[in-house]
Write an enzyme that holds these catalytic residues in place. Structure first.
Site, PDB file in Angstrom:
ATOM      1  N   TRP A 176       0.862  -1.195   0.000  1.00  0.00           N
ATOM      2  CA  TRP A 176       0.000   0.000   0.000  1.00  0.00           C
ATOM      3  C   TRP A 176       0.893   1.238   0.000  1.00  0.00           C
ATOM      4  O   TRP A 176       1.855   1.314   0.770  1.00  0.00           O
ATOM      5  CB  TRP A 176      -0.888  -0.036   1.251  1.00  0.00           C
ATOM      6  CG  TRP A 176      -1.787   1.149   1.427  1.00  0.00           C
ATOM      7  CD1 TRP A 176      -2.535   1.762   0.475  1.00  0.00           C
ATOM      8  CD2 TRP A 176      -2.033   1.848   2.657  1.00  0.00           C
ATOM      9  NE1 TRP A 176      -3.246   2.805   1.028  1.00  0.00           N
ATOM     10  CE2 TRP A 176      -2.947   2.879   2.375  1.00  0.00           C
ATOM     11  CE3 TRP A 176      -1.582   1.701   3.965  1.00  0.00           C
ATOM     12  CZ2 TRP A 176      -3.408   3.745   3.335  1.00  0.00           C
ATOM     13  CZ3 TRP A 176      -2.044   2.573   4.930  1.00  0.00           C
ATOM     14  CH2 TRP A 176      -2.958   3.590   4.613  1.00  0.00           C
TER      15      TRP A 176
ATOM     16  N   ASP B 247      -0.605  -5.985   9.214  1.00  0.00           N
ATOM     17  CA  ASP B 247      -1.598  -4.951   8.922  1.00  0.00           C
ATOM     18  C   ASP B 247      -2.843  -5.648   8.388  1.00  0.00           C
ATOM     19  O   ASP B 247      -2.828  -6.210   7.292  1.00  0.00           O
ATOM     20  CB  ASP B 247      -1.039  -3.973   7.867  1.00  0.00           C
ATOM     21  CG  ASP B 247      -2.042  -2.863   7.546  1.00  0.00           C
ATOM     22  OD1 ASP B 247      -3.091  -2.791   8.227  1.00  0.00           O
ATOM     23  OD2 ASP B 247      -1.776  -2.066   6.623  1.00  0.00           O
TER      24      ASP B 247
ATOM     25  N   LYS C 149     -13.149  -0.241   6.762  1.00  0.00           N
ATOM     26  CA  LYS C 149     -13.785  -1.004   5.687  1.00  0.00           C
ATOM     27  C   LYS C 149     -14.868  -1.924   6.220  1.00  0.00           C
ATOM     28  O   LYS C 149     -15.972  -1.959   5.699  1.00  0.00           O
ATOM     29  CB  LYS C 149     -12.749  -1.839   4.929  1.00  0.00           C
ATOM     30  CG  LYS C 149     -11.384  -1.217   4.817  1.00  0.00           C
ATOM     31  CD  LYS C 149     -11.286  -0.127   3.770  1.00  0.00           C
ATOM     32  CE  LYS C 149      -9.950   0.576   3.895  1.00  0.00           C
ATOM     33  NZ  LYS C 149      -9.597   1.403   2.781  1.00  0.00           N
TER      34      LYS C 149
END
Ligand code: LMR
Length: 399
Positions: free
Chosen positions: A130, A211, A246
């Site tokens: 990311w 993560d 999310k």
């Protein structure tokens, strides 16, 4: 003094979000930033969240300060969600957690904590990863090293190359691994691969930093947490950053958690005190509203069931879109194999087209994705699927 400052280019994901908003084409499609969208192309507030918010409005009695660790109830309930209620590391007091301003806050505070433990240790990140991992971790002063991860040609994980690279890590180095729904590739480790990575990490004395920003959006709440739970049971020390952006759809409420797993209860408590002191000196304490919503949901069986049902609906919809897209492409004139898209997990996949083709999709068809060809599959829907496949066909033919 400020006259010497030069402008810094915007983060590519956020820049894409703004360009999309400014585009007036009614057919525009946003496959850029990682937010879930429904069939109407809208990012709705989940029903469980709406119920929890109205309950909060009725019952909240104060806006007084919380604490650097945030809400104790949030921390307790989110720990159970991430690790499973009976995880031995939890029951042995080996996990301390802090509610953070989003997953970003968790990653940054994790990096600050780790740098405080050993400024010589490096952090290994996947190639690709990311885009914001590098500034978040590097900004805390950690040296970043990369390990190979995604094979753009074969659309799969370069697992042997990953292991070989990690053999070069030295004891005490940190290894950042995506817990599930790898961002940007969607290519996840399977259980055998997780176990093999754990063997290597254990043998070399490395410290995992997981993560997990998409728990529940890959294969399920428990399935997606396999790596985190297995490592927490095996490793003496690790960090985990999670996000409620999310899976609870709380993006702008900035709700995340950093977990530190220690070797025993005393060391874990000490680690926690170091972390809370770092938090105090960075932002003092996290915002409370998002965490209050999450704890209201997780503390109420009915609301939790509603939330889990909604999350399952989102997950199934993304998987359905993956299958639908692959089928539509296969039925079109496009002479290339995109079937890998249905083997990947979560919101993202690389389409595997060139930056020029990505640009053509954007400028000629108002279809927005990151230059690397990372697309947010959840941005597709039945209404725009044909338009998307036709545009892709045109762009592939044109080059
Ligand atoms: C993404 O990767 O698009 C999301 O995680 C949103 C962000 O902040 O970059």
């Amino acid at each position: 003094m400020f006259e010497a400052l030069k402008p810094i280019p915007q983060d590519p994901i956020l820049a894409m979000m703004l360009s999309y908003r400014e585009d007036t084409n009614p057919n525009k499609i946003d496959l850029g930033i990682g937010v879930y969208k429904n069939d109407q192309g809208h990012t709705p507030i989940m029903q469980a969240v709406q119920w929890a918010e109205s309950r909060l409005l009725e019952r909240e009695t104060t806006k007084s300060y919380t604490a650097p660790a945030g809400s104790p109830l949030f921390n307790e309930l989110i720990s159970k969600l991430v690790f499973g209620a009976d995880h031995p590391a939890l029951t042995d007091g080996r996990i301390v957690s802090a509610q953070t301003p989003g997953g970003c806050g968790a990653l940054r505070m994790g990096a600050e904590f780790l740098r405080g433990c050993n400024s010589e240790s490096r952090v290994w990140v996947s190639t690709p990863t990311w885009a914001n991992h590098v500034p978040l971790l590097g900004g805390a002063g950690l040296e970043i090293v990369e390990y190979p991860y995604y094979d753009y040609d074969n659309k799969s994980i370069r697992f042997e190359a990953m292991l070989t690279a990690l053999e070069g890590a030295k004891a005490g180095d940190f290894v950042l691994i995506h817990g599930c729904c790898h961002n940007p590739s969607g290519a996840d480790l399977n259980r055998e691969q997780w176990d093999a990575v754990a063997d290597l990490i254990e043998r070399k004395g490395l410290i995992p930093f997981i993560d997990m920003a998409y728990q529940g959006l890959g294969s399920g709440i428990d399935e997606d947490a396999y790596g985190v739970r297995m490592l927490a049971a095996r490793m003496p020390e690790m960090l985990v950053a999670t996000s409620c952006s999310k899976n609870f759809g709380l993006y702008r409420e900035r709700t995340g958690t950093l977990f530190i797993v220690g070797e025993n209860a005393e060391q874990t408590r000490n680690a926690g005190s170091q972390l809370f002191s770092k938090i105090r000196s960075h932002y003092s304490m996290p915002p409370s509203h998002g965490a209050a919503i999450v704890e209201t949901i997780l503390a109420d069986e009915k609301l939790e069931t509603l939330w889990l049902d909604e999350l399952e609906g989102m997950r199934n919809r993304i998987q359905g879109l993956r299958q639908g897209l692959v089928a539509k492409i296969a039925a079109s004139d496009i002479d290339a194999d995109f079937s890998f898209i249905q083997q990947q997990f979560g919101m993202f996949s690389f389409l595997g087209i060139t930056p020029e083709q990505v640009e053509a999709l954007r400028t000629q068809h108002s279809i927005y994705m990151i230059d690397s060809s990372r697309m947010n599959v959840a941005g597709l829907n039945d209404q725009c699927m044909d338009y998307f496949v036709d545009a892709l066909n045109e762009v592939l033919k044109g080059s």
